[in-house]
Design a protein around this motif. Structure first.
Motif, short mmCIF file in Angstrom:
data_model
loop_
_atom_site.label_atom_id
_atom_site.label_comp_id
_atom_site.label_asym_id
_atom_site.label_seq_id
_atom_site.Cartn_x
_atom_site.Cartn_y
_atom_site.Cartn_z
N PHE A 13 0.88 -1.24 0.12
CA PHE A 13 0.02 0.00 0.01
C PHE A 13 0.97 1.33 0.22
O PHE A 13 0.57 2.10 -0.75
CB PHE A 13 -0.77 0.01 1.27
CG PHE A 13 -2.26 -0.71 0.96
CD1 PHE A 13 -3.32 -0.26 0.71
CD2 PHE A 13 -2.16 -2.24 1.07
CE1 PHE A 13 -4.56 -1.01 0.51
CE2 PHE A 13 -3.21 -2.93 0.99
CZ PHE A 13 -4.46 -2.50 0.76
N SER A 25 -3.67 5.72 4.07
CA SER A 25 -4.81 5.37 4.63
C SER A 25 -5.78 5.85 3.80
O SER A 25 -6.84 5.17 3.62
CB SER A 25 -5.17 6.22 5.71
OG SER A 25 -4.73 7.67 5.40
N THR A 28 -5.99 2.69 1.28
CA THR A 28 -6.70 1.61 1.97
C THR A 28 -8.30 1.86 1.91
O THR A 28 -9.16 1.13 1.46
CB THR A 28 -6.12 1.65 3.59
OG1 THR A 28 -4.82 1.43 3.44
CG2 THR A 28 -6.99 0.56 4.07
N ARG A 29 -8.73 3.15 2.12
CA ARG A 29 -10.32 3.57 1.93
C ARG A 29 -10.57 3.30 0.68
O ARG A 29 -11.85 2.82 0.41
CB ARG A 29 -10.41 4.90 2.76
CG ARG A 29 -10.27 4.96 3.90
CD ARG A 29 -10.89 6.35 4.43
NE ARG A 29 -10.23 7.69 3.85
CZ ARG A 29 -9.23 8.08 4.32
NH1 ARG A 29 -8.58 7.52 5.54
NH2 ARG A 29 -8.59 9.23 3.61
N ARG A 45 -4.28 -9.45 2.39
CA ARG A 45 -3.41 -8.46 3.16
C ARG A 45 -2.67 -9.24 4.29
O ARG A 45 -3.34 -9.98 5.07
CB ARG A 45 -4.17 -7.19 3.81
CG ARG A 45 -4.85 -6.55 2.43
CD ARG A 45 -5.92 -5.51 3.36
NE ARG A 45 -6.72 -4.88 2.37
CZ ARG A 45 -7.73 -5.20 1.51
NH1 ARG A 45 -8.04 -6.29 1.64
NH2 ARG A 45 -8.47 -4.15 0.96
#
Length: 293
Positions: A13, A25, A28-29, A45
């Motif tokens: 990521f 982040s 990820t969202r 993951r």
């Protein structure tokens, strides 16, 4: 989709976030929102790596094509002339692909240095979208579908035999005479060995009892060359043997109308420059007209 492709390529990521100019982040969202929308997990993951699920691997191939189309569409909207580039996947029948599509694809790659290509040879009808194929060459009448078809040639279905066989057994002068001859069936073993002709404006079917049944045109032609009997093939498959005098065409005046040759591609996709350039090369340089008697 861009976030998903970046994570899939880099398998982490953080590097994907740096490539996209986003925070980890945020990436990820984005991935979580995409998986929620699809109702499927795309990535597995762990603390050390990120890998694709089976669903994710299939989705990745389609997403790459969608993003490629989107990029080209945006460029076209801005008035840019796009040059063929990227990966071109072409499907064709085995024999026709080897003899006629492969040389054409070689010329195409020499002309467009920014394109890489894959030629898939198969006599099975495939789903272009599901198999990630840009375009296909198909011989025969097309079933109703969502594909766009460009007519690029015609193909005779011919009956041939060796001069030695014809000297020994005589040349059939009507379709009905085939029943008394040795025959070689080319095609699927499950298909009824009926040969179709046109006589006095009507379709005539002759049922054969073949000595040899094979799904290989080369095998059928080789046996016919060895005085094995009559065989029915597509004109291009026996062209070299006919030119060399190893085979002769019989019953030419009873042949059904030639089969069409088409280039087909999906309607759901923007016609990219690489596909358009290949179709143009086919129409400009190829002489795929095997319908003349």
């Amino acid at each position: 989709m861009q976030a998903f492709v970046a994570v899939a390529d880099l398998q982490k990521f953080a590097p994907a976030a740096r490539k996209l100019g986003l925070s980890p982040s945020a990436v990820t969202r984005l991935i979580a929102a995409l998986e929620d929308r699809l109702g499927a997990r795309l990535l597995q993951r762990t603390t050390r790596s990120v890998t694709l699920t089976d669903v994710g691997a299939r989705y990745l191939e389609r997403v790459r094509r969608i993003l490629s189309d989107l990029e080209e569409a945006e460029g076209a909207t801005e008035g840019e002339r796009t040059r063929p580039s990227g990966r071109l996947v072409v499907s064709a029948p085995v024999g026709f692909g080897r003899l006629h599509v492969s040389p054409l694809l070689c010329s195409y790659l020499k002309r467009y240095s920014e394109v890489t290509a894959e030629l898939r040879l198969s006599d099975q009808i495939i789903n272009l979208v599901e198999d990630g194929v840009d375009l296909a060459i198909r011989i025969g009448h097309l079933a109703d579908s969502t594909l766009v078809a460009r007519h690029v040639g015609e193909m005779r279905r011919i009956v041939v035999a060796s001069p030695g066989y014809l000297k020994l057994r005589g040349e059939p002068v009507t379709p009905a005479a085939i029943a008394s001859h040795e025959s070689i069936q080319f095609g699927a073993a499950t298909v009824a060995p009926d040969w179709r002709f046109v006589e006095d404006g009507h379709e005539v079917r002759v049922t054969c009892t073949p000595r040899l049944v094979t799904n290989s045109a080369d095998a059928a032609i080789q046996y016919a060359e060895r005085d094995g009997g009559l065989t029915r093939v597509l004109a291009y498959q026996a062209a070299e043997a006919i030119r060399a005098g190893r085979l002769r065409i019989v019953l030419a005046r009873f042949e059904p109308p030639p089969l069409p040759i088409h280039v087909v591609y999906p309607t759901s996709r923007l016609l990219s420059a690489k596909v358009r350039a290949f179709i143009d090369l086919v129409t400009e340089t190829s002489e795929w007209h095997f319908g003349a008697k």
